[in-house]
Design an enzyme around this catalytic site. Structure first.
Site, PDB file in Angstrom:
ATOM      1  CE1 TYR A  43      -3.026  -3.045   0.356  1.00 57.50           C
ATOM      2  CE2 TYR A  43      -3.300  -2.550   2.679  1.00 57.50           C
ATOM      3  CZ  TYR A  43      -3.590  -3.327   1.586  1.00 57.50           C
ATOM      4  OH  TYR A  43      -4.434  -4.405   1.703  1.00 57.50           O
ATOM      5  CG  HIS A  90      -0.856  -8.634  -0.058  1.00 54.74           C
ATOM      6  ND1 HIS A  90      -0.495  -7.315  -0.037  1.00 54.74           N
ATOM      7  CD2 HIS A  90      -2.191  -8.627  -0.261  1.00 54.74           C
ATOM      8  CE1 HIS A  90      -1.553  -6.556  -0.231  1.00 54.74           C
ATOM      9  NE2 HIS A  90      -2.600  -7.332  -0.362  1.00 54.74           N
ATOM     10  CB  SER A 118     -13.725  -5.344  -0.678  1.00 54.50           C
ATOM     11  OG  SER A 118     -12.520  -4.768  -1.102  1.00 54.50           O
ATOM     12  N   PRO A 119     -15.713  -5.410   2.511  1.00 51.64           N
ATOM     13  CG  PRO A 119     -15.870  -4.803   4.764  1.00 51.64           C
ATOM     14  CD  PRO A 119     -14.912  -4.843   3.616  1.00 51.64           C
ATOM     15  NE  ARG A 125     -12.775  -4.540  -4.944  1.00 49.19           N
ATOM     16  CZ  ARG A 125     -11.528  -4.673  -4.462  1.00 49.19           C
ATOM     17  NH1 ARG A 125     -10.868  -3.600  -4.062  1.00 49.19           N
ATOM     18  NH2 ARG A 125     -10.951  -5.860  -4.395  1.00 49.19           N
ATOM     19  N   GLY A 126     -17.527   0.140  -1.769  1.00 48.24           N
ATOM     20  CA  GLY A 126     -18.393   1.310  -1.730  1.00 48.24           C
ATOM     21  C   GLY A 126     -19.768   1.092  -2.311  1.00 48.24           C
ATOM     22  CG  PHE A 127     -22.503  -1.814  -5.243  1.00 46.21           C
ATOM     23  CD1 PHE A 127     -22.979  -1.113  -6.328  1.00 46.21           C
ATOM     24  CD2 PHE A 127     -23.254  -2.876  -4.749  1.00 46.21           C
ATOM     25  CE1 PHE A 127     -24.206  -1.463  -6.925  1.00 46.21           C
ATOM     26  CE2 PHE A 127     -24.466  -3.225  -5.329  1.00 46.21           C
ATOM     27  CZ  PHE A 127     -24.940  -2.507  -6.416  1.00 46.21           C
ATOM     28  CB  SER A 179     -21.236   2.349   1.719  1.00 58.64           C
ATOM     29  OG  SER A 179     -20.473   2.822   0.633  1.00 58.64           O
TER      30      SER A 179
END
Length: 324
Positions: free
Chosen positions: A47, A113, A192-193, A196-198, A200
Site C-alpha cells: 500500500y 499477501h 472489501s466488505p 468497494r463502496g457499492f 454503502s
C-alpha cells in the site's frame, strides 16, 4: 487470537481509490480511530509503496499496546511495478522492512499477501514461521487463497487467518473457505466488505471516480455491468431503512451473521463513516431480513466478475466460474 468483530482496513489512506488524503490528514484520521477504540489496523507492504505502513507507524507511536497490528508481504511495488514474490529471502527482508516502517518490534499478524505461484506455498509460510520463532511476527495469515492452499500451508505451520474478499456481492468464500476456516479455527478476515463502496451506496456514477481509482478497471463498475448492478440499489436502500440502519451497516451486519470467526475490515478515510461502520457490531438485524439481503444482492443478481483477467490471474481463491 482475541480479535474484535470489526477492524479497519488502512489501504485507502495511501493507495488504490483515487487521490488519498494528505499524510497529515491520514494521521489525524488514524489517531481519531484509535481514540474511538478501533483495535485492529490492517496495512501492507504494497500500500502506497510502504507509505501506508509508515503512516500507521506514526499513528501508533506510543500506543502500540492499544492495537492488534496486521500487515502483509509477498507483494510489493518494485521500481513502480507491482511484483508478487513469495521467495523465502524476499519475505524475510520484507518482514524486517515492515517492522522498520511501522516502528515496532513485532507485528501481531503477517499475511502472505498473494501466493506466488512459482513458489510452493510451504516454502513461503516456512519463512514466515521462522519470523514467528524469531519473535518478529505473532501469527501467520494468507490472503486470496483457496482451501487447497490453506491446507498445504497448514501442513507446514499454523495459520491464524485467511483474508479473502467477502461481501454480499462477492460470495466466493462460500465455495468452501467459510466452512474450512470455521472448522479449522481460523479467522476469516473479509476485505472489501461493503463491496468497494457499492453497498454503502456511495458511488453515484463510476465515470466520476478519479482517473487512477482501481474500481475503474473492475468489471462490475464498467458500463456494460454497472446499470444492472445500480438498479438494485433502490431496493437495497429500502431494506436498510426497514432494518433501521444504514446500507453499509446492513452489509456489515450480514457478514457478521455468517459466523463468529468472520471479521470484516472496512476501509474509509472519513471519521463519520468509520463510526458508522464500527457501530454495525452493535446492531441487531432480524435473520429473515438478512436472508432477504442475501437474495437481493448475490451471485445470481450481480453482473460482472469481481476482477479483470490480469488481476484474476494473481488470485488463488475459488471462483464461481470454476465451480460452474
Amino acid at each position: 487470537m482475541n480479535l474484535p468483530r470489526i477492524g479497519l482496513g488502512c489501504m485507502s489512506l495511501s493507495h488504490a481509490y483515487g487521490v488519498p488524503p494528505s499524510a497529515e490528514d491520514g494521521l489525524a484520521f488514524l489517531r481519531a480511530a484509535l481514540d474511538d477504540g478501533v483495535q485492529l489496523l490492517d496495512t501492507a507492504t504494497l500500500y502506497g509503496g510502504g507509505r501506508n505502513e509508515e503512516l500507521v507507524g506514526r499513528a501508533i507511536a506510543g500506543r502500540r499496546d492499544e492495537v492488534f497490528l496486521a500487515s502483509k508481504g509477498g507483494m510489493a511495488m518494485v521500481d513502480g511495478v507491482k511484483v508478487i514474490d513469495g521467495r523465502p529471502d524476499t519475505l524475510r527482508a520484507q518482514v524486517d522492512a515492515s517492522l522498520s516502517r511501522l516502528g515496532v518490534d513485532y507485528i501481531d499478524l503477517y499475511y502472505l499477501h498473494r501466493w506466488d505461484k512459482k513458489v510452493p506455498i510451504g516454502d513461503s509460510v516456512g519463512a514466515l514461521a521462522e519470523m514467528v520463532a524469531a519473535g518478529k511476527i505473532g501469527a501467520i495469515g494468507l490472503s486470496e487463497v483457496s482451501v487447497a492452499r490453506l491446507r498445504e500451508a497448514q501442513a507446514v505451520t499454523p495459520i491464524a487467518a485467511v483474508q479473502n474478499e467477502y461481501s454480499l456481492w462477492s460470495r466466493n468464500p462460500e465455495l468452501g473457505m467459510l466452512e474450512a476456516t470455521r472448522s479449522r479455527g481460523v479467522a476469516l478476515v473479509a476485505f472489501s466488505p461493503v463491496a468497494r463502496g457499492f453497498l454503502s451506496d456511495s458511488i453515484g456514477d463510476p465515470e466520476a471516480l478519479a482517473p487512477k481509482d482501481i474500481r475503474r478497471g473492475m468489471p462490475r463498475f464498467q458500463p456494460e455491468h454497472w446499470g444492472a448492478n445500480a438498479v438494485l440499489l433502490s431496493s437495497w436502500r429500502e431494506l436498510a431503512a426497514e432494518a433501521g440502519c444504514t446500507p453499509a451497516q446492513l452489509a456489515l451486519a450480514w457478514l457478521l451473521s455468517r459466523g463468529d470467526h468472520v471479521l470484516p475490515i472496512p476501509g474509509t478515510t472519513s471519521v463519520a463513516h468509520l463510526r458508522e461502520n464500527m457501530a454495525a457490531a452493535d446492531i441487531t438485524v432480524d435473520g429473515a431480513l438478512l436472508a432477504r439481503a442475501g437474495v437481493l444482492i448475490g451471485t445470481d443478481t450481480i453482473s460482472g466478475a469481481r476482477y479483470a483477467p490480469a488481476s484474476a490471474a494473481e488470485v488463488d481463491a475459488e471462483t464461481f466460474e470454476d465451480a460452474a
